[in-house]
Design a protein around this motif. Structure first.
Motif, PDB file in Angstrom:
ATOM      1  N   VAL A  20     -11.314 -41.357   2.682  1.00 65.25           N
ATOM      2  CA  VAL A  20     -11.896 -41.442   4.023  1.00 65.25           C
ATOM      3  C   VAL A  20     -13.269 -40.798   4.074  1.00 65.25           C
ATOM      4  O   VAL A  20     -14.214 -41.339   4.639  1.00 65.25           O
ATOM      5  N   LYS A  21     -13.366 -39.588   3.487  1.00 66.64           N
ATOM      6  CA  LYS A  21     -14.674 -38.927   3.490  1.00 66.64           C
ATOM      7  C   LYS A  21     -14.806 -37.961   2.319  1.00 66.64           C
ATOM      8  O   LYS A  21     -13.807 -37.487   1.771  1.00 66.64           O
ATOM      9  N   SER A  22     -16.083 -37.677   1.995  1.00 69.51           N
ATOM     10  CA  SER A  22     -16.317 -36.800   0.848  1.00 69.51           C
ATOM     11  C   SER A  22     -17.030 -35.515   1.237  1.00 69.51           C
ATOM     12  O   SER A  22     -17.193 -34.623   0.436  1.00 69.51           O
ATOM     13  N   LYS A  23     -17.485 -35.420   2.499  1.00 65.24           N
ATOM     14  CA  LYS A  23     -18.194 -34.221   2.962  1.00 65.24           C
ATOM     15  C   LYS A  23     -17.414 -33.598   4.117  1.00 65.24           C
ATOM     16  O   LYS A  23     -16.950 -34.308   5.008  1.00 65.24           O
ATOM     17  N   PHE A  24     -17.319 -32.277   4.071  1.00 62.45           N
ATOM     18  CA  PHE A  24     -16.491 -31.580   5.061  1.00 62.45           C
ATOM     19  C   PHE A  24     -17.260 -30.425   5.685  1.00 62.45           C
ATOM     20  O   PHE A  24     -18.060 -29.763   5.012  1.00 62.45           O
ATOM     21  N   TYR A  25     -16.978 -30.174   6.954  1.00 69.39           N
ATOM     22  CA  TYR A  25     -17.557 -29.010   7.617  1.00 69.39           C
ATOM     23  C   TYR A  25     -16.851 -27.750   7.116  1.00 69.39           C
ATOM     24  O   TYR A  25     -15.701 -27.807   6.653  1.00 69.39           O
ATOM     25  N   PHE A  26     -17.532 -26.616   7.277  1.00 67.24           N
ATOM     26  CA  PHE A  26     -16.937 -25.339   6.879  1.00 67.24           C
ATOM     27  C   PHE A  26     -15.594 -25.125   7.581  1.00 67.24           C
ATOM     28  O   PHE A  26     -14.623 -24.675   6.963  1.00 67.24           O
ATOM     29  N   ASN A  27     -15.552 -25.458   8.850  1.00 64.42           N
ATOM     30  CA  ASN A  27     -14.309 -25.257   9.615  1.00 64.42           C
ATOM     31  C   ASN A  27     -13.134 -26.063   9.061  1.00 64.42           C
ATOM     32  O   ASN A  27     -11.991 -25.615   9.121  1.00 64.42           O
ATOM     33  N   ASP A  28     -13.420 -27.241   8.521  1.00 66.79           N
ATOM     34  CA  ASP A  28     -12.352 -28.055   7.921  1.00 66.79           C
ATOM     35  C   ASP A  28     -11.745 -27.304   6.738  1.00 66.79           C
ATOM     36  O   ASP A  28     -10.531 -27.295   6.546  1.00 66.79           O
TER      37      ASP A  28
ATOM     38  N   MET B 370     -17.851 -18.418  15.299  1.00 68.02           N
ATOM     39  CA  MET B 370     -17.347 -18.980  14.029  1.00 68.02           C
ATOM     40  C   MET B 370     -15.902 -19.448  14.182  1.00 68.02           C
ATOM     41  O   MET B 370     -15.476 -20.408  13.556  1.00 68.02           O
ATOM     42  N   GLU B 371     -15.155 -18.742  15.031  1.00 65.53           N
ATOM     43  CA  GLU B 371     -13.748 -19.098  15.172  1.00 65.53           C
ATOM     44  C   GLU B 371     -13.545 -20.230  16.193  1.00 65.53           C
ATOM     45  O   GLU B 371     -12.760 -21.139  15.974  1.00 65.53           O
ATOM     46  N   GLU B 372     -14.272 -20.167  17.290  1.00 66.76           N
ATOM     47  CA  GLU B 372     -14.028 -21.088  18.397  1.00 66.76           C
ATOM     48  C   GLU B 372     -15.010 -22.263  18.460  1.00 66.76           C
ATOM     49  O   GLU B 372     -14.732 -23.253  19.115  1.00 66.76           O
ATOM     50  N   GLY B 373     -16.175 -22.102  17.845  1.00 66.92           N
ATOM     51  CA  GLY B 373     -17.195 -23.146  17.946  1.00 66.92           C
ATOM     52  C   GLY B 373     -16.755 -24.425  17.252  1.00 66.92           C
ATOM     53  O   GLY B 373     -16.208 -24.378  16.159  1.00 66.92           O
ATOM     54  N   LYS B 374     -16.992 -25.555  17.918  1.00 67.37           N
ATOM     55  CA  LYS B 374     -16.701 -26.838  17.267  1.00 67.37           C
ATOM     56  C   LYS B 374     -17.817 -27.154  16.287  1.00 67.37           C
ATOM     57  O   LYS B 374     -18.904 -26.584  16.386  1.00 67.37           O
ATOM     58  N   ASN B 375     -17.553 -28.094  15.378  1.00 65.21           N
ATOM     59  CA  ASN B 375     -18.592 -28.490  14.444  1.00 65.21           C
ATOM     60  C   ASN B 375     -19.824 -28.970  15.205  1.00 65.21           C
ATOM     61  O   ASN B 375     -19.733 -29.759  16.128  1.00 65.21           O
ATOM     62  N   ARG B 376     -20.963 -28.454  14.824  1.00 68.51           N
ATOM     63  CA  ARG B 376     -22.267 -28.786  15.420  1.00 68.51           C
ATOM     64  C   ARG B 376     -22.376 -28.371  16.881  1.00 68.51           C
ATOM     65  O   ARG B 376     -23.100 -28.980  17.658  1.00 68.51           O
ATOM     66  N   GLU B 377     -21.667 -27.313  17.246  1.00 68.43           N
ATOM     67  CA  GLU B 377     -21.784 -26.797  18.610  1.00 68.43           C
ATOM     68  C   GLU B 377     -22.594 -25.507  18.580  1.00 68.43           C
ATOM     69  O   GLU B 377     -22.229 -24.565  17.879  1.00 68.43           O
ATOM     70  N   ARG B 378     -23.682 -25.474  19.342  1.00 67.04           N
ATOM     71  CA  ARG B 378     -24.507 -24.259  19.419  1.00 67.04           C
ATOM     72  C   ARG B 378     -23.811 -23.238  20.302  1.00 67.04           C
ATOM     73  O   ARG B 378     -22.935 -23.572  21.106  1.00 67.04           O
ATOM     74  N   LEU B 379     -24.261 -21.980  20.183  1.00 66.13           N
ATOM     75  CA  LEU B 379     -23.661 -20.915  20.989  1.00 66.13           C
ATOM     76  C   LEU B 379     -23.727 -21.234  22.488  1.00 66.13           C
ATOM     77  O   LEU B 379     -22.764 -21.024  23.217  1.00 66.13           O
ATOM     78  N   GLY B 380     -24.871 -21.778  22.914  1.00 68.37           N
ATOM     79  CA  GLY B 380     -25.044 -22.083  24.339  1.00 68.37           C
ATOM     80  C   GLY B 380     -24.030 -23.100  24.834  1.00 68.37           C
ATOM     81  O   GLY B 380     -23.582 -23.041  25.982  1.00 68.37           O
ATOM     82  N   GLU B 381     -23.640 -24.018  23.961  1.00 69.68           N
ATOM     83  CA  GLU B 381     -22.642 -25.027  24.355  1.00 69.68           C
ATOM     84  C   GLU B 381     -21.248 -24.418  24.407  1.00 69.68           C
ATOM     85  O   GLU B 381     -20.448 -24.745  25.294  1.00 69.68           O
TER      86      GLU B 381
END
Lengths: 84, 437
Positions: A20-28, B370-381
């Motif tokens: 499905v994908k090869s790049k992942f976010y840190f959170n993943d 770092m814990e709650e932020g969604k991917n590509r979400e800035r602090l302000g969001e």
């Protein structure tokens, strides 16, 4: 979590999603490890140093992938465009 | 020139200096190579850059691909992969990576340092730079993968210079010139900027944030680096005592002996200086007045707009009890629109080693984001999504009227049961005896 255990979890976790994908976010990755971000960061950094993982950057966003996995320089335009 | 560029040529005809002219000049310089530089990337890189830009104008779309895996060992930021999708037509820019260079605090550098940077970049890159654009850092535009480690080695070993931040990192912290040259600076912006840059090296170089994060340091509310509009955490100098007034010098301004605004508007005759019209009536909180020959300020009403001090800098000076105001959550528009910073810390002293700033402000905010932020979400969001009250909870600051723009307009402060003496638990059956459903 021990490093070797973390490495195994990450490699298996990412390989499973490889189609499905090869790049992942840190959170993943932190979710796969089920660790708090700061603990996960140490383990993931070590995997980068050891060449298990590699960084990918759009300029504004950073992602991680298994070293050599997925489309590289030849076809990197699939990611959503964004501003640096 | 190598490529015909009728569309770009048109850009040069406008009234402003043109980047097209700059690029043509650089292309010509490389072609002539009067300094005998042993170029490590194609000589015609700038020609091809101009060519691909012309093609983009013609096609109405970009010919750059998006991102890449390139970098230097141990760093997850500072290098941004750029590849051209017409490499046969423009081989000089087939690989055209960007490097970010951590600019010296306050943009203080010698011409020698600048020359060394440029010589390195002429030798191993395109020679094209972007000095202190909106990011504030130094950007080297265009080199090949092979040159990256070489440039990094030269910079770190010979020029004592680090790469900057890019990607989901702490970005290169940026500050105003501060106390080095400015009498308005309420704290040492350069020292704080440098100290936090050193302290947070891991955050700068190894990406683990949900998205970018920016610190910017302004010595006073004039906000010369526009931290209030662009930084996830803006540090703006302020004072909590009174503006110092030299009444004799006020009279000198009124008598025309000293030019207002440091003489900045003297090229045109604006008529004699009128303190009522140009200072007192311009005060946004109307906290100034003349009492006979004395200028008075009701300091508790002052919002630090800086206008009076800017107009009469020799008569009015910043107070002596100085520190910093910290705002959180500013950003430019991508998701959710642009946002200005929201006030989090009305006043804090700024004293090395800055532990209070690190431990009470920066680190709790990062832990939360770092814990709650969604991917590509800035602090302000995140602040908008979870509420300002959550930010207060994670940092431990008490709600303060100064955090609210005006009464009743943003009611984000709610009481919790444990905060109210006696709580508010109730017996619903007792309640129903007196209130119908």
């Amino acid at each position: 979590m021990e490093y070797e255990e973390a490495k195994q979890k990450i490699v298996e976790g990412l390989q499973k999603k490889q189609k499905v994908k090869s790049k992942f976010y840190f959170n993943d990755l932190a979710k796969i490890l089920d660790e708090k971000p700061r603990v996960a960061k140490k383990l993931i950094n070590q995997m980068i140093t050891d060449g298990v993982l590699e960084y990918w950057s759009s300029g504004s966003t950073s992602m991680y992938g298994l070293k050599g996995a997925g489309k590289q320089a030849g076809a990197e335009h699939e990611e959503a465009s964004d501003k640096e | 020139m190598k490529h015909e560029t009728p569309l770009l040529d048109q850009l040069e005809t406008g009234p402003w200096p043109s980047f097209v002219s700059d690029l043509k000049q650089e292309a010509e310089k490389r072609a002539k190579n009067e300094e005998g530089t042993e170029f490590q990337i194609p000589v015609d890189v700038v020609d091809d850059l101009i060519g691909v830009l012309e093609l983009s104008y013609k096609h109405g779309c970009t010919h750059w691909k998006h991102g890449g895996i390139v970098g230097v060992f141990g760093y997850g930021g500072g290098v941004i992969g750029r590849y051209c999708d017409q490499p046969e037509m423009f081989p000089g820019v087939a690989h055209f990576h960007t490097l970010r260079v951590n600019q010296p605090a306050g943009h203080f550098y010698t011409t020698k340092y600048l020359r060394e940077l440029c010589d390195l970049w002429d030798f191993r890159g395109s020679g094209v730079t972007n000095m202190h654009g909106s990011t504030g850092d130094i950007i080297f535009i265009g080199t090949t993968t092979k040159q990256l480690e070489e440039i990094f080695y030269e910079m770190t070993h010979k020029l004592d210079q680090d790469l900057g931040g890019s990607g989901s990192n702490l970005r290169t912290p940026s500050d105003c010139i501060g106390q080095a040259r400015c009498e308005f600076a309420c704290y040492d912006t350069q020292d704080l900027c440098y100290e936090l840059t050193q302290e947070y090296q891991d955050e700068l170089h190894r990406p683990a944030f949900p998205y970018k994060f920016k610190f910017k340091f302004d010595g006073c509310p004039n906000c010369c680096v526009a931290s209030i509009a662009r930084a996830d955490l803006s540090f703006i100098g302020t004072w909590r005592d009174d503006i110092k007034i030299d009444q004799e010098v006020v009279q000198a301004y009124m008598g025309g002996e000293i030019a207002p605004n440091g003489g900045a508007h003297k090229d045109r005759d604006w008529g004699p200086f009128d303190i009522q019209k140009e200072v007192i009536d311009r005060c946004p909180t109307k906290c100034m007045w003349m009492d006979g020959k004395e200028l008075k300020i009701d300091n508790k009403e002052c919002t630090r707009c800086m206008h009076c001090i800017n107009v009469m800098p020799r008569a009015l000076r910043i107070g002596n009890d100085r520190g910093v105001t910290i705002l959180a959550g500013a950003k430019a528009p991508i998701l959710d629109g642009a946002q200005m910073g929201s006030l989090l810390v009305p006043f804090m002293k700024v004293e090395p080693p800055y532990d209070e700033i690190k431990e009470k402000v920066i680190e709790p905010i990062w832990d939360w984001w770092m814990e709650e932020g969604k991917n590509r979400e800035r602090l302000g969001e995140l602040m908008k999504r979870q509420g300002f009250q959550k930010l207060l909870e994670v940092t431990g600051f008490d709600p303060d009227p100064r955090m609210i723009q005006e009464p009743r307009s943003n009611p984000y402060v709610f009481w919790k049961e444990e905060e109210v003496p006696g709580g508010w638990s109730r017996d619903i059956n007792e309640f129903r005896k007196q209130h119908q459903r």
